[in-house]
Scaffold this motif. Structure first.
Motif, PDB file in Angstrom:
ATOM      1  N   ALA A  18      58.229 -51.397 -29.417  1.00  7.59           N
ATOM      2  CA  ALA A  18      57.531 -52.572 -29.939  1.00  7.59           C
ATOM      3  C   ALA A  18      58.318 -53.843 -29.648  1.00  7.59           C
ATOM      4  N   ILE A  70      56.772 -56.938 -27.656  1.00  5.51           N
ATOM      5  CA  ILE A  70      56.631 -58.233 -28.331  1.00  5.51           C
ATOM      6  C   ILE A  70      57.298 -59.335 -27.521  1.00  5.51           C
ATOM      7  N   CYS A  84      51.147 -53.506 -23.597  1.00  5.70           N
ATOM      8  CA  CYS A  84      52.034 -54.074 -24.614  1.00  5.70           C
ATOM      9  C   CYS A  84      51.253 -54.435 -25.874  1.00  5.70           C
ATOM     10  N   CYS A 144      51.785 -52.872 -29.702  1.00  4.02           N
ATOM     11  CA  CYS A 144      52.053 -53.668 -30.905  1.00  4.02           C
ATOM     12  C   CYS A 144      51.035 -53.359 -31.996  1.00  4.02           C
ATOM     13  N   LYS A 187      53.989 -57.000 -39.460  1.00  2.00           N
ATOM     14  CA  LYS A 187      53.849 -56.010 -38.395  1.00  2.00           C
ATOM     15  C   LYS A 187      52.395 -55.738 -38.032  1.00  2.00           C
ATOM     16  N   THR A 230      47.756 -58.351 -36.286  1.00  2.00           N
ATOM     17  CA  THR A 230      47.669 -58.467 -34.829  1.00  2.00           C
ATOM     18  C   THR A 230      46.331 -59.041 -34.347  1.00  2.00           C
TER      19      THR A 230
END
Length: 599
Positions: A461, A465, A498, A502, A564, A567
């Motif tokens: 992650a 990120i 990616c 995430c 976290k 998103t």
């Protein structure tokens, strides 16, 4: 000295990882092409894991502009009217009723060739421009070049026309008289361009078809023996021009070998296809220096080679060993050599992940543990990254930077991540032609639940990120100019991987992720559409990556669950800022991301 005998073996790995038995510490530094680097503070690289946002992207973009190709020196202008007519006949035989016949006229075909050399060739250098003559080039190769050029045109209709052409052209190439062991350089290059176009510039079905015929293309290259040194004899050894052209053919064959190898390992890394080649099968020297390749005449070529500072290229095997055992050399490698070195490291990762470790002897007598080898490769990737970033900042520009940096990021993540499990959790229900069952979903969910608790999850992650943060900051700084990065076919896919990494990392920190609820994907809820239509998606995406930025992967665990899992902005950014809207496979996968938007 160790001699390659084919695929990866215990002996080959011991030679590669053992610094003591090196013939010298020569690596690439002996030839002036060193990829050995100092890791620097915390091994963060010249731009740094957190420093990419400090780059002046507009200034860096000036390095990409180069000299204009317009005018008499434009390669497209070399295409004669007679050759264009031959290409038109082939196109009309494949597409009897083209939607706009004028798109296949002589001026348009010249334009497509120009676009190929403006956007695609600077990344690949497959074709020797000083000796390129369209009238002496196989028609199928010219069509493949035109198709790639049309992909970069300003009209979707032109792109779609040549997408249809390539869909039919692939079959013609396979059944052509030249598709035999010992194929010419032009036939080999045609297969490369047809595969690249099908994989990253064409329809959803064409992407799958290229995965089917990819082994045939690799077998053609193997049976043509281009991964071993080949000698082309000049027609007249006393004629400097004849000697130069023979040397160019030899160099072209070598570059095509690297093209097959790089294409295979890049698609293995980002599309998770089984690798057909290993770095240990490449027994060639590195490509010529860029100045030698660009020499416009036999006289200029000879002058370049007779300079006191000229040193012949090192071998790929020594270069790869130099990557695994990096030095503190400050020499910046040429862009193509840097790409080849990266693919060598990615090939080692593919071997360690996909080959039978018992056969390799990794866990047997005399071999290091697989985990130790993976850590060595991880450090080598960081050293490579430092060197590549420094070279791009001083010479090559953002295209070269993102072309390889995105691959390096996915390679690093693959050392600690099973991307198949990530894709399943993110909504994939068919993978490599196999339908994902409920049991497979539950298995992936349990694996990912453990993954997020271990350092591997934080590490993957963290890399994802930081790459996304750098790209978003560049998008903000450069505005519409950042769309030029669409020249890099695989970049949008790396950003997609990616992004879903995430999302999965955040979603698995929520109180619950019921298998029954998430296995059956519903129609995207109305709330998701409303989230996607919000005007502040870019600010929300930046807020997420800035909030998730940490000095080390371990510090991600200290962040809140809300930080976290929030998103939505990041997912909306990827859907709305799709770099490659003409690539149907990427567009289809972006559509699936709508299911990841939650109120």
């Amino acid at each position: 000295m160790f001699e390659y005998t084919g695929g990866p073996t215990l002996e080959s790995y011991e030679w590669l990882f053992n610094l003591n038995n090196s013939s010298s510490n020569s690596g690439l530094s002996e030839s002036g092409d060193s990829v050995g680097v100092s890791t620097g503070a915390a091994g963060m690289g010249a731009l740094g894991g957190l420093g990419l946002g400090e780059v002046d992207w507009n200034q860096l973009a000036l390095m990409d502009e180069g000299e204009a190709l317009d005018g008499p020196e434009d390669p497209g202008n070399r295409l004669s009217f007679e050759t264009s007519e031959k290409l038109q006949e082939i196109i009309w035989s494949l597409i009897p009723t083209p939607p706009n016949p004028s798109y296949t006229s002589h001026p348009y075909l010249q334009t497509y060739l120009s676009l190929y050399f403006r956007h695609f060739d600077p990344q690949t250098h497959y074709i020797h421009l000083p000796t390129f003559d369209p009238q002496q080039t196989e028609p199928y190769l010219l069509l493949a070049m035109c198709a790639i050029g049309a992909f970069y045109s300003d009209d979707d209709a032109k792109c779609q026309l040549f997408q249809r052409v390539v869909q039919r052209l692939a079959g013609l190439v396979v059944v052509s008289e030249g598709f035999v062991p010992g194929a010419t350089n032009q036939t080999l290059l045609t297969t490369i361009l047809v595969e690249i176009h099908g994989k990253t510039m064409n329809s959803f079905d064409e992407h799958s078809m290229r995965a089917i015929i990819h082994p045939a293309f690799i077998n053609l290259a193997l049976r043509t023996q281009i991964f071993e040194p080949k000698q082309y004899l000049p027609d007249d050894p006393s004629d400097p021009d004849s000697v130069w052209r023979a040397a160019v053919q030899e160099e072209t064959s070598k570059r095509l070998a690297y093209a097959f190898f790089m294409m295979d390992i890049q698609h293995t890394t980002i599309f998770l296809h089984p690798a057909s080649l290993s770095a240990f099968q490449v027994r060639l020297s590195l490509p010529w220096d860029e100045g030698e390749w660009a020499a416009p005449s036999a006289e200029a070529w000879q002058e370049f080679r007779t300079k006191p500072t000229y040193i012949p290229p090192s071998t790929f095997s020594v270069a790869l060993k130099a990557c695994i055992n990096p030095s503190n050399s400050s020499t910046n490698p040429p862009s193509l050599v840097s790409s080849i070195a990266l693919c060598g490291l990615l090939s080692i990762i593919a071997d360690l992940k996909q080959k039978d470790l018992v056969i390799l002897g990794v866990d047997g007598v005399g071999g290091e543990a697989a985990g130790v080898w993976k850590r060595r490769v991880s450090k080598a990737l960081e050293s490579w990254k430092t060197k590549h970033e420094a070279a791009c900042l001083t010479k090559y520009g953002p295209r070269a930077l993102w072309n390889n940096l995105s691959l390096q990021c996915i390679g690093r993540m693959s050392l600690s991540t099973e991307f198949r499990d990530i894709q399943i959790i993110a909504g994939w229900r068919v993978i490599m032609g196999y339908r994902v069952t409920r049991a497979a979903y539950e298995h992936a969910r349990l694996n990912i639940a453990e993954w997020v608790k271990r350092r591997q999850g934080c590490e993957a992650a963290w890399h994802a990120i930081n790459l996304l943060r750098a790209f978003i900051l560049q998008r903000i700084d450069m505005g519409e100019k950042s769309a030029e990065l669409a020249d890099i076919p695989h970049l949008s896919w790396c950003l997609y991987m990616c992004t879903i990494t995430c999302w999965v990392y955040g979603a698995m920190h929520l109180p619950a992720l019921p298998a029954a609820e998430h296995f059956e994907l519903p129609v995207a809820p109305v709330q998701s559409e409303r989230i996607l239509e919000r005007d502040d998606y870019l600010q929300n995406a930046l807020a997420y990556v800035q909030g998730m930025t940490a000095r080390t992967p371990d510090e991600l665990d200290l962040l809140s669950v809300a930080a976290k899992s929030n998103t939505n902005g990041l997912v909306s950014f990827h859907i709305r800022e799709n770099l490659n809207p003409r690539w149907s496979y990427g567009v289809e996968c972006s559509k699936r991301m709508r299911y990841l938007l939650r109120p």
